[in-house]
Design a protein around this motif. Structure first.
Motif, PDB file in Angstrom:
ATOM      1  N   PHE A   1       0.643  -1.350  -0.125  1.00 16.79           N
ATOM      2  CA  PHE A   1      -0.005  -0.083   0.060  1.00 16.79           C
ATOM      3  C   PHE A   1       0.824   1.341  -0.004  1.00 16.79           C
ATOM      4  O   PHE A   1       0.551   2.297  -0.657  1.00 16.79           O
ATOM      5  N   ALA A   2       2.011   1.212   0.613  1.00 16.18           N
ATOM      6  CA  ALA A   2       2.887   2.316   0.745  1.00 16.18           C
ATOM      7  C   ALA A   2       3.563   2.739  -0.572  1.00 16.18           C
ATOM      8  O   ALA A   2       3.650   3.744  -1.398  1.00 16.18           O
ATOM      9  N   LEU A   3       3.960   1.679  -1.526  1.00 15.14           N
ATOM     10  CA  LEU A   3       4.410   1.643  -2.941  1.00 15.14           C
ATOM     11  C   LEU A   3       3.399   2.031  -3.684  1.00 15.14           C
ATOM     12  O   LEU A   3       3.908   2.930  -4.482  1.00 15.14           O
ATOM     13  N   SER A   4       2.246   1.881  -3.490  1.00 17.49           N
ATOM     14  CA  SER A   4       1.180   2.085  -4.539  1.00 17.49           C
ATOM     15  C   SER A   4       0.987   3.657  -4.484  1.00 17.49           C
ATOM     16  O   SER A   4       0.492   3.964  -5.916  1.00 17.49           O
ATOM     17  N   ALA A   5       1.368   4.256  -3.712  1.00 21.76           N
ATOM     18  CA  ALA A   5       1.132   5.904  -3.826  1.00 21.76           C
ATOM     19  C   ALA A   5       2.477   6.349  -4.533  1.00 21.76           C
ATOM     20  O   ALA A   5       2.288   7.671  -5.075  1.00 21.76           O
ATOM     21  N   PHE A   6       3.580   5.723  -4.883  1.00 20.18           N
ATOM     22  CA  PHE A   6       4.572   6.315  -5.535  1.00 20.18           C
ATOM     23  C   PHE A   6       4.565   5.700  -6.920  1.00 20.18           C
ATOM     24  O   PHE A   6       5.395   6.258  -7.687  1.00 20.18           O
ATOM     25  N   VAL A   7       4.023   4.737  -7.376  1.00 21.90           N
ATOM     26  CA  VAL A   7       4.150   3.989  -8.685  1.00 21.90           C
ATOM     27  C   VAL A   7       3.137   4.608  -9.513  1.00 21.90           C
ATOM     28  O   VAL A   7       2.056   5.160  -9.216  1.00 21.90           O
ATOM     29  N   PRO A   8       3.489   4.676 -11.001  1.00 19.27           N
ATOM     30  CA  PRO A   8       2.520   5.052 -11.925  1.00 19.27           C
ATOM     31  C   PRO A   8       1.161   4.358 -12.049  1.00 19.27           C
ATOM     32  O   PRO A   8       1.130   3.137 -11.530  1.00 19.27           O
ATOM     33  N   PRO A   9      -0.102   5.129 -11.928  1.00 19.27           N
ATOM     34  CA  PRO A   9      -1.433   4.472 -11.643  1.00 19.27           C
ATOM     35  C   PRO A   9      -1.383   2.985 -12.437  1.00 19.27           C
ATOM     36  O   PRO A   9      -2.027   2.186 -12.028  1.00 19.27           O
ATOM     37  N   HIS A  10      -1.094   3.167 -13.598  1.00 20.05           N
ATOM     38  CA  HIS A  10      -1.220   1.729 -14.430  1.00 20.05           C
ATOM     39  C   HIS A  10      -0.376   0.386 -14.038  1.00 20.05           C
ATOM     40  O   HIS A  10      -0.909  -0.510 -14.410  1.00 20.05           O
ATOM     41  N   PHE A  11       0.576   1.010 -12.823  1.00 16.44           N
ATOM     42  CA  PHE A  11       1.370  -0.354 -12.626  1.00 16.44           C
ATOM     43  C   PHE A  11       0.633  -0.997 -11.429  1.00 16.44           C
ATOM     44  O   PHE A  11       0.931  -2.227 -11.038  1.00 16.44           O
ATOM     45  N   VAL A  12      -0.212  -0.383 -10.951  1.00 15.45           N
ATOM     46  CA  VAL A  12      -0.860  -0.815  -9.531  1.00 15.45           C
ATOM     47  C   VAL A  12      -1.813  -2.151 -10.181  1.00 15.45           C
ATOM     48  O   VAL A  12      -1.656  -3.116  -9.379  1.00 15.45           O
TER      49      VAL A  12
ATOM     50  N   PHE B   1       1.452 -24.655   5.569  1.00 15.44           N
ATOM     51  CA  PHE B   1       0.570 -23.847   4.516  1.00 15.44           C
ATOM     52  C   PHE B   1       1.032 -22.449   4.685  1.00 15.44           C
ATOM     53  O   PHE B   1       1.711 -21.931   5.591  1.00 15.44           O
ATOM     54  N   GLY B   2       0.411 -21.525   4.018  1.00 13.78           N
ATOM     55  CA  GLY B   2       0.896 -20.123   3.863  1.00 13.78           C
ATOM     56  C   GLY B   2       2.063 -19.739   2.969  1.00 13.78           C
ATOM     57  O   GLY B   2       2.003 -18.415   2.735  1.00 13.78           O
ATOM     58  N   PHE B   3       2.720 -20.809   2.352  1.00 14.67           N
ATOM     59  CA  PHE B   3       3.749 -20.489   1.425  1.00 14.67           C
ATOM     60  C   PHE B   3       3.303 -19.870   0.494  1.00 14.67           C
ATOM     61  O   PHE B   3       3.936 -18.799   0.003  1.00 14.67           O
ATOM     62  N   VAL B   4       2.266 -19.890  -0.416  1.00 12.92           N
ATOM     63  CA  VAL B   4       1.648 -19.612  -1.363  1.00 12.92           C
ATOM     64  C   VAL B   4       1.381 -18.018  -1.304  1.00 12.92           C
ATOM     65  O   VAL B   4       1.261 -17.250  -2.033  1.00 12.92           O
ATOM     66  N   ALA B   5       0.498 -17.790  -0.051  1.00 15.04           N
ATOM     67  CA  ALA B   5       0.056 -16.633   0.348  1.00 15.04           C
ATOM     68  C   ALA B   5       1.234 -15.531   0.430  1.00 15.04           C
ATOM     69  O   ALA B   5       1.259 -14.407   0.023  1.00 15.04           O
ATOM     70  N   LEU B   6       2.216 -16.143   1.057  1.00 17.39           N
ATOM     71  CA  LEU B   6       3.502 -15.237   1.258  1.00 17.39           C
ATOM     72  C   LEU B   6       4.311 -15.049  -0.040  1.00 17.39           C
ATOM     73  O   LEU B   6       4.630 -13.788  -0.450  1.00 17.39           O
ATOM     74  N   ALA B   7       4.260 -16.146  -0.980  1.00 15.83           N
ATOM     75  CA  ALA B   7       4.835 -15.855  -2.130  1.00 15.83           C
ATOM     76  C   ALA B   7       4.321 -14.807  -3.115  1.00 15.83           C
ATOM     77  O   ALA B   7       4.933 -14.338  -4.072  1.00 15.83           O
ATOM     78  N   SER B   8       2.824 -14.696  -3.016  1.00 12.53           N
ATOM     79  CA  SER B   8       1.947 -14.112  -4.045  1.00 12.53           C
ATOM     80  C   SER B   8       2.220 -12.600  -3.475  1.00 12.53           C
ATOM     81  O   SER B   8       2.078 -11.698  -4.620  1.00 12.53           O
ATOM     82  N   ILE B   9       2.733 -12.313  -2.462  1.00 10.48           N
ATOM     83  CA  ILE B   9       3.033 -11.023  -2.239  1.00 10.48           C
ATOM     84  C   ILE B   9       4.450 -10.292  -2.913  1.00 10.48           C
ATOM     85  O   ILE B   9       4.544  -9.204  -3.314  1.00 10.48           O
ATOM     86  N   GLY B  10       5.270 -11.214  -2.846  1.00  9.34           N
ATOM     87  CA  GLY B  10       6.450 -10.957  -3.692  1.00  9.34           C
ATOM     88  C   GLY B  10       6.489 -10.243  -4.956  1.00  9.34           C
ATOM     89  O   GLY B  10       6.967  -9.216  -5.337  1.00  9.34           O
ATOM     90  N   PRO B  11       5.773 -10.854  -5.919  1.00  4.25           N
ATOM     91  CA  PRO B  11       5.468 -10.213  -7.358  1.00  4.25           C
ATOM     92  C   PRO B  11       4.622  -8.859  -7.266  1.00  4.25           C
ATOM     93  O   PRO B  11       5.289  -7.884  -8.130  1.00  4.25           O
ATOM     94  N   ILE B  12       3.872  -8.577  -6.363  1.00  2.00           N
ATOM     95  CA  ILE B  12       3.113  -7.359  -6.230  1.00  2.00           C
ATOM     96  C   ILE B  12       4.298  -6.237  -5.882  1.00  2.00           C
ATOM     97  O   ILE B  12       4.239  -5.191  -6.650  1.00  2.00           O
ATOM     98  N   ILE B  13       5.161  -6.494  -4.883  1.00  2.00           N
ATOM     99  CA  ILE B  13       6.105  -5.587  -4.556  1.00  2.00           C
ATOM    100  C   ILE B  13       7.041  -5.566  -5.719  1.00  2.00           C
ATOM    101  O   ILE B  13       7.683  -4.281  -5.913  1.00  2.00           O
TER     102      ILE B  13
ATOM    103  N   ILE C   1      -1.485  -3.921 -12.684  1.00  2.00           N
ATOM    104  CA  ILE C   1      -0.461  -5.056 -13.226  1.00  2.00           C
ATOM    105  C   ILE C   1       0.363  -5.687 -12.071  1.00  2.00           C
ATOM    106  O   ILE C   1       0.132  -6.811 -12.185  1.00  2.00           O
ATOM    107  N   SER C   2       0.611  -4.926 -10.906  1.00  2.00           N
ATOM    108  CA  SER C   2       1.071  -5.620  -9.888  1.00  2.00           C
ATOM    109  C   SER C   2       0.516  -6.593  -9.116  1.00  2.00           C
ATOM    110  O   SER C   2       0.726  -7.607  -8.668  1.00  2.00           O
ATOM    111  N   PHE C   3      -0.809  -6.385  -9.117  1.00  2.00           N
ATOM    112  CA  PHE C   3      -1.742  -7.281  -8.209  1.00  2.00           C
ATOM    113  C   PHE C   3      -1.977  -8.495  -9.347  1.00  2.00           C
ATOM    114  O   PHE C   3      -2.006  -9.483  -8.966  1.00  2.00           O
ATOM    115  N   ASP C   4      -2.100  -8.269 -10.548  1.00  2.00           N
ATOM    116  CA  ASP C   4      -2.407  -9.397 -11.411  1.00  2.00           C
ATOM    117  C   ASP C   4      -1.145 -10.141 -11.581  1.00  2.00           C
ATOM    118  O   ASP C   4      -1.283 -11.501 -11.665  1.00  2.00           O
TER     119      ASP C   4
END
Length: 230
Positions: free
Chosen positions: A157-168, A208-220, A170-173
């Motif tokens: 959420f902190a990074l989303s304030a600094f990136v170009p709007p169209h990257f947000v 379990f929880g490995f997938v949940a944590l791993a899915s944060i990495g690509p967003i950041i 893309i990041s979550f996808d």
């Protein structure tokens, strides 16, 4: 033989409803010709066979391999080595993920090559690898997963304030496509293998929880790519 029968039945049950629905929509709304419907049904047969073979391969090869690697790594006695190897495994599994490549191709086409496929796949792979290494370290050090999830999404959420709007979006996808048929079985099996050796009272939850944590990495990672591009 029982595994083959079970997977065949499971695949048929998964594909049949969507096939019936699409044929019905083609007849009612698209006015599909007989040739078009036959082509679709031929594709359904190929998808069913391919999906069945893929699931069989996951059960016979990917899952046992992931558990074997996961159970062997902690016995090396080095947290740094464990994190480095899981980082590399996460990167390699993500690069091989078909969903990631589809997303990269689409973004490359829409952006007219401004965001290249190779760069996006590399950043997504690094993101998964880093957070998979963090997930492995969490199990070893006994860190509650809620702490890492909270810190990760606060960073998002902190990074989303600094990136170009169209990257947000893309990041979550990018975070979503990493939970695909290639990456998820291997990561889950790896987690089960790790916790089977490390044990402890919370071994079931730690598996379990490995997938949940791993899915944060690509967003950041993709958001950081957006900061660079911005």
């Amino acid at each position: 033989m029982d595994d083959i029968k079970h997977i065949a039945l499971e695949t048929f049950q998964a594909v049949l409803p969507i096939a019936v629905l699409v044929v019905a929509l083609m007849l009612v709304f698209v006015d599909g010709s007989g040739q078009m419907i036959l082509q679709f049904l031929a594709g359904v047969v190929m998808v069913t066979v391919g999906l069945g073979l893929f699931l069989l391969g996951v059960k016979v090869g990917l899952l046992p391999l992931g558990e074997a690697i996961g159970s062997e790594l902690p016995q090396r006695g080095s947290l740094v080595l464990l994190m480095l190897l899981t980082l590399f495994i996460g990167f390699a599994a993500t690069v091989a993920e078909p969903d990631v490549r589809v997303l990269a191709y689409q973004i490359d086409a829409v952006s007219d090559g401004e965001i290249s496929k190779r760069v996006l796949v590399t950043f997504v792979g690094i993101g998964v690898g880093v957070f998979l290494a963090i997930a492995a370290a969490r199990v070893v050090l006994g860190i509650p997963m809620a702490y890492i999830l909270t810190a990760g999404y606060l960073a998002v959420f902190a990074l989303s304030a600094f990136v170009p709007p169209h990257f947000v979006p893309i990041s979550f996808d990018a975070g979503g496509v990493t939970t695909g048929p290639m990456t998820v079985p291997f990561i889950l099996a790896l987690g089960v293998g790790l916790t089977s050796v490390l044990g402890g009272k919370s071994s079931l939850g730690d598996s379990f929880g490995f997938v949940a944590l791993a899915s944060i990495g690509p967003i950041i990672a993709v958001m950081l790519l957006g900061v660079f591009y911005g």
